[in-house]
Design a protein around this motif. Structure first.
Motif, PDB file in Angstrom:
ATOM      1  N   THR A  60      56.717  23.053  26.791  1.00  0.00           N
ATOM      2  CA  THR A  60      55.291  22.745  27.017  1.00  0.00           C
ATOM      3  C   THR A  60      54.899  21.522  26.197  1.00  0.00           C
ATOM      4  OG1 THR A  60      54.867  25.096  27.356  1.00  0.00           O
ATOM      5  CG2 THR A  60      52.957  23.739  26.861  1.00  0.00           C
ATOM      6  N   MET A  61      55.364  21.467  24.963  1.00  0.00           N
ATOM      7  CA  MET A  61      55.038  20.323  24.106  1.00  0.00           C
ATOM      8  C   MET A  61      55.740  19.050  24.596  1.00  0.00           C
ATOM      9  SD  MET A  61      55.339  22.010  20.347  1.00  0.00           S
ATOM     10  CE  MET A  61      54.255  23.278  19.762  1.00  0.00           C
ATOM     11  N   ALA A  62      57.002  19.175  24.985  1.00  0.00           N
ATOM     12  CA  ALA A  62      57.755  17.985  25.430  1.00  0.00           C
ATOM     13  C   ALA A  62      57.094  17.378  26.668  1.00  0.00           C
ATOM     14  CB  ALA A  62      59.203  18.362  25.730  1.00  0.00           C
ATOM     15  N   LYS A  63      56.582  18.240  27.556  1.00  0.00           N
ATOM     16  CA  LYS A  63      55.914  17.723  28.763  1.00  0.00           C
ATOM     17  C   LYS A  63      54.626  16.982  28.400  1.00  0.00           C
ATOM     18  CE  LYS A  63      55.610  21.262  31.500  1.00  0.00           C
ATOM     19  NZ  LYS A  63      55.431  22.170  32.602  1.00  0.00           N
ATOM     20  N   ASN A  64      54.092  17.268  27.206  1.00  0.00           N
ATOM     21  CA  ASN A  64      52.883  16.586  26.706  1.00  0.00           C
ATOM     22  C   ASN A  64      53.226  15.312  25.936  1.00  0.00           C
ATOM     23  OD1 ASN A  64      51.025  18.356  27.639  1.00  0.00           O
ATOM     24  ND2 ASN A  64      50.606  19.363  25.699  1.00  0.00           N
ATOM     25  N   ASN A  65      54.483  14.895  26.007  1.00  0.00           N
ATOM     26  CA  ASN A  65      54.946  13.699  25.289  1.00  0.00           C
ATOM     27  C   ASN A  65      54.962  13.848  23.771  1.00  0.00           C
ATOM     28  OD1 ASN A  65      55.557  12.152  27.539  1.00  0.00           O
ATOM     29  ND2 ASN A  65      53.377  11.672  27.813  1.00  0.00           N
ATOM     30  N   VAL A  66      54.943  15.077  23.294  1.00  0.00           N
ATOM     31  CA  VAL A  66      55.146  15.311  21.861  1.00  0.00           C
ATOM     32  C   VAL A  66      56.655  15.171  21.609  1.00  0.00           C
ATOM     33  CG1 VAL A  66      55.016  17.111  20.057  1.00  0.00           C
ATOM     34  CG2 VAL A  66      53.176  16.885  21.757  1.00  0.00           C
ATOM     35  N   VAL A  67      57.051  14.608  20.475  1.00  0.00           N
ATOM     36  CA  VAL A  67      58.485  14.525  20.165  1.00  0.00           C
ATOM     37  C   VAL A  67      58.922  15.917  19.682  1.00  0.00           C
ATOM     38  CG1 VAL A  67      60.236  13.406  18.730  1.00  0.00           C
ATOM     39  CG2 VAL A  67      58.223  12.122  19.502  1.00  0.00           C
ATOM     40  N   VAL A  68      59.808  16.548  20.442  1.00  0.00           N
ATOM     41  CA  VAL A  68      60.194  17.925  20.097  1.00  0.00           C
ATOM     42  C   VAL A  68      61.705  18.041  19.948  1.00  0.00           C
ATOM     43  CG1 VAL A  68      59.976  20.365  20.672  1.00  0.00           C
ATOM     44  CG2 VAL A  68      58.355  18.754  21.616  1.00  0.00           C
ATOM     45  N   ARG A  92      72.304  19.920  30.775  1.00  0.00           N
ATOM     46  CA  ARG A  92      71.884  20.432  32.098  1.00  0.00           C
ATOM     47  C   ARG A  92      70.381  20.708  32.167  1.00  0.00           C
ATOM     48  NH1 ARG A  92      74.027  25.061  34.013  1.00  0.00           N
ATOM     49  NH2 ARG A  92      75.005  25.861  32.124  1.00  0.00           N
ATOM     50  N   HIS A  93      69.682  20.530  31.049  1.00  0.00           N
ATOM     51  CA  HIS A  93      68.235  20.806  30.978  1.00  0.00           C
ATOM     52  C   HIS A  93      67.926  22.219  31.457  1.00  0.00           C
ATOM     53  CE1 HIS A  93      68.174  16.622  30.084  1.00  0.00           C
ATOM     54  NE2 HIS A  93      68.717  16.349  31.252  1.00  0.00           N
ATOM     55  N   GLN A  94      68.754  23.131  30.988  1.00  0.00           N
ATOM     56  CA  GLN A  94      68.568  24.543  31.334  1.00  0.00           C
ATOM     57  C   GLN A  94      68.828  25.416  30.108  1.00  0.00           C
ATOM     58  OE1 GLN A  94      71.353  25.198  34.525  1.00  0.00           O
ATOM     59  NE2 GLN A  94      69.861  24.607  36.071  1.00  0.00           N
ATOM     60  N   GLY A 140      67.002  29.858  36.065  1.00  0.00           N
ATOM     61  CA  GLY A 140      66.433  29.082  37.167  1.00  0.00           C
ATOM     62  C   GLY A 140      65.459  28.000  36.732  1.00  0.00           C
ATOM     63  N   ALA A 141      65.088  27.965  35.443  1.00  0.00           N
ATOM     64  CA  ALA A 141      64.082  26.976  35.011  1.00  0.00           C
ATOM     65  C   ALA A 141      64.746  25.633  34.707  1.00  0.00           C
ATOM     66  CB  ALA A 141      63.361  27.474  33.765  1.00  0.00           C
ATOM     67  N   THR A 142      64.069  24.553  35.088  1.00  0.00           N
ATOM     68  CA  THR A 142      64.529  23.218  34.709  1.00  0.00           C
ATOM     69  C   THR A 142      63.619  22.710  33.598  1.00  0.00           C
ATOM     70  OG1 THR A 142      65.240  22.833  36.965  1.00  0.00           O
ATOM     71  CG2 THR A 142      64.998  20.881  35.570  1.00  0.00           C
ATOM     72  N   LEU A 143      64.243  22.320  32.490  1.00  0.00           N
ATOM     73  CA  LEU A 143      63.472  21.909  31.313  1.00  0.00           C
ATOM     74  C   LEU A 143      63.212  20.405  31.342  1.00  0.00           C
ATOM     75  CD1 LEU A 143      65.530  23.975  28.690  1.00  0.00           C
ATOM     76  CD2 LEU A 143      63.424  24.654  29.876  1.00  0.00           C
ATOM     77  N   SER A 144      62.204  19.978  30.580  1.00  0.00           N
ATOM     78  CA  SER A 144      61.890  18.556  30.479  1.00  0.00           C
ATOM     79  C   SER A 144      63.088  17.790  29.901  1.00  0.00           C
ATOM     80  CB  SER A 144      60.679  18.380  29.554  1.00  0.00           C
ATOM     81  OG  SER A 144      60.575  17.036  29.171  1.00  0.00           O
ATOM     82  N   GLU A 145      63.361  16.631  30.457  1.00  0.00           N
ATOM     83  CA  GLU A 145      64.469  15.806  29.937  1.00  0.00           C
ATOM     84  C   GLU A 145      64.129  15.249  28.558  1.00  0.00           C
ATOM     85  OE1 GLU A 145      66.002  13.011  32.752  1.00  0.00           O
ATOM     86  OE2 GLU A 145      66.222  14.577  34.295  1.00  0.00           O
ATOM     87  N   LYS A 146      62.843  15.332  28.193  1.00  0.00           N
ATOM     88  CA  LYS A 146      62.441  14.820  26.869  1.00  0.00           C
ATOM     89  C   LYS A 146      62.735  15.828  25.763  1.00  0.00           C
ATOM     90  CE  LYS A 146      58.595  12.374  28.935  1.00  0.00           C
ATOM     91  NZ  LYS A 146      57.290  12.835  29.407  1.00  0.00           N
ATOM     92  N   LEU A 147      63.076  17.030  26.137  1.00  0.00           N
ATOM     93  CA  LEU A 147      63.336  18.067  25.122  1.00  0.00           C
ATOM     94  C   LEU A 147      64.746  17.900  24.562  1.00  0.00           C
ATOM     95  CD1 LEU A 147      62.462  20.662  23.679  1.00  0.00           C
ATOM     96  CD2 LEU A 147      63.300  21.946  25.646  1.00  0.00           C
ATOM     97  N   LEU A 148      64.828  17.681  23.258  1.00  0.00           N
ATOM     98  CA  LEU A 148      66.133  17.459  22.627  1.00  0.00           C
ATOM     99  C   LEU A 148      66.529  18.688  21.814  1.00  0.00           C
ATOM    100  CD1 LEU A 148      68.373  15.305  21.999  1.00  0.00           C
ATOM    101  CD2 LEU A 148      67.099  14.841  19.890  1.00  0.00           C
TER     102      LEU A 148
END
Ligand SMILES: NC(=O)C1=CN([C@@H]2O[C@H](COP(=O)(O)OP(=O)(O)OC[C@H]3O[C@@H](n4cnc5c(N)ncnc54)[C@H](O)[C@@H]3O)[C@@H](O)[C@H]2O)C=CC1
Ligand SMILES: O=C(CO)COP(=O)(O)O
Length: 336
Positions: free
Chosen positions: A19-27, A43-45, A52-60
């Motif tokens: 949720t935070m990564a989708k808000n452009n917060v550095v997470v 795999r962003h999973q 089945g969920a695809t996670l934000s590519e910004k999430l490290l």
């Protein structure tokens, strides 16, 4: 830009971090499991916890806690209650090494076995106070499975430092996710922990075939027990009428997405607690919380018949139907 380190990559840690990564917060999300770090980054999973969920590519995802926490403004702990002390101790070492101070928050819903301490009290015991400016909790009705799909969700952020709770609020807020702040850290923590007990019972009722009258009775009388324990521990009674109280009680006591409800449901169908715990593969916090609250009531002059009945079922091999009969045939009384 705010940087957040989320410690714990189970279903809730991942959903909040996403949720935070989708808000452009550095997470940075820290996991002690390298396979999970690879799965999230490549795999962003996080398929075991959020199938089945695809996670934000910004999430490290990061396997080294010191790397995850370096330069973070906020550290958010989201591991099960039984892991809070060990993860908190690792965090203390990291913050000492980095000579860093952070806003420290958690989203864990339980009480410690034996001591009956809340999560923030455990954190205070293991993380030196010079390493955090304030403590806050994210609580309220929020199943990870629904949050990750973008279902509309409101949560409460409890803490006395308004600047800190406002930072957390901003990192999470979106069109689909609405965080409210409050000053009752203690009550917000307790609401989240105590509702799990009642959710186990609600699942049992439905598993046995009882209807919504029974569930409504249990949730309402359960809320009375939550409020009495809360008041005894120093919470504000009105917190139990908010998102962290009745809000979370509704979602956890009515939804099959709840691990506690599902565990109760399976036991209502005749499965043993051991079977249910083995098959769940995720934490069922209410099981330990029942024991902690049952023990707490023994020394604090509280009358908690629902908690006692559930303790008997989970720890003394009592039959659920017998406990229901006992609850329904107690001496009649006024509704207070
Ligand atoms: N799943 C949900 O929808 C929600 C969960 N919560 C609360 O969040 C907390 C965590 O729950 P979930 O994410 O559901 O749990 P989970 O069972 O899905 O995941 C727990 C995570 O913690 C990690 N972990 C366990 N022991 C560890 C240790 N000793 N050191 C490091 N990492 C460790 C596991 O590897 C896993 O990644 C619980 O207190 C739960 O009540 C609160 C709101 C919603
Ligand atoms: O606290 C929760 C939802 O608000 C999650 O509850 P469960 O741990 O029972 O899934």
């Amino acid at each position: 830009m705010t940087k957040v380190a989320v410690l714990g990559a189970g279903s809730w840690g991942t959903a909040l971090a996403n949720t935070m990564a989708k808000n452009n917060v550095v997470v940075n999300i820290w996991s002690h499991r390298v396979d999970q770090v690879d799965e999230i980054n490549q795999r962003h999973q996080n398929d075991h916890y959020l199938p089945g969920a695809t996670l934000s590519e910004k999430l490290l995802a990061v396997a080294d806690m010191q790397v995850a926490v370096a330069d973070a403004d906020v550290v958010l702990m989201v591991v099960p209650t039984k892991a809070i002390r060990s993860v908190g101790s690792q965090l203390a070492e990291v913050l000492q090494n980095l000579d860093q101070q952070v806003i420290l928050a958690h989203a864990t819903k339980g009480l410690e076995q034996g001591t009956h301490l809340r999560i923030s009290q455990m954190i205070e015991e293991v993380v030196p106070s010079e390493n955090y400016s304030s403590l806050a909790v994210i609580s309220g009705p929020s199943h990870a499975e629904d949050v990750i799909k973008g279902d509309l969700t409101a949560v409460s952020i409890g803490g006395t430092d308004e600047a800190a709770t406002a930072v957390l609020q901003k990192t999470l807020a979106s069109e689909n996710f609405r965080p409210y702040t409050n000053h009752d850290l203690l009550g917000s923590e307790l609401g989240g922990a105590l509702k799990n007990i009642i959710a186990l019972g609600s699942g049992m009722l439905v598993g046995l075939g009882y209807g919504v009258n029974a569930q409504a009775a249990l949730l309402t009388r359960g809320l009375v027990e939550m409020r009495s324990v809360g008041q005894k521990m120093g919470a504000k009674p009105e917190t139990f009428l908010g998102l962290a109280g009745i809000g979370d009680l509704i979602v956890t006591g009515m939804s099959p997405n709840s691990r506690n409800y599902r565990a109760g449901f399976a036991m209502g169908h005749g499965q043993s607690l051991n079977q249910v715990q083995e098959e769940m593969g995720m934490v069922i916090e209410g099981v330990n919380t029942v024991k902690a609250v049952y023990e707490y009531q023994q020394t604090h002059q509280l009358d908690l018949p629902i908690t006692t009945a559930l303790y008997q079922v989970l720890y003394e091999e009592a039959q659920i139907e017998d406990q229901i009969k006992l609850l329904m045939t107690r001496p009649l009384k006024a509704e207070d």
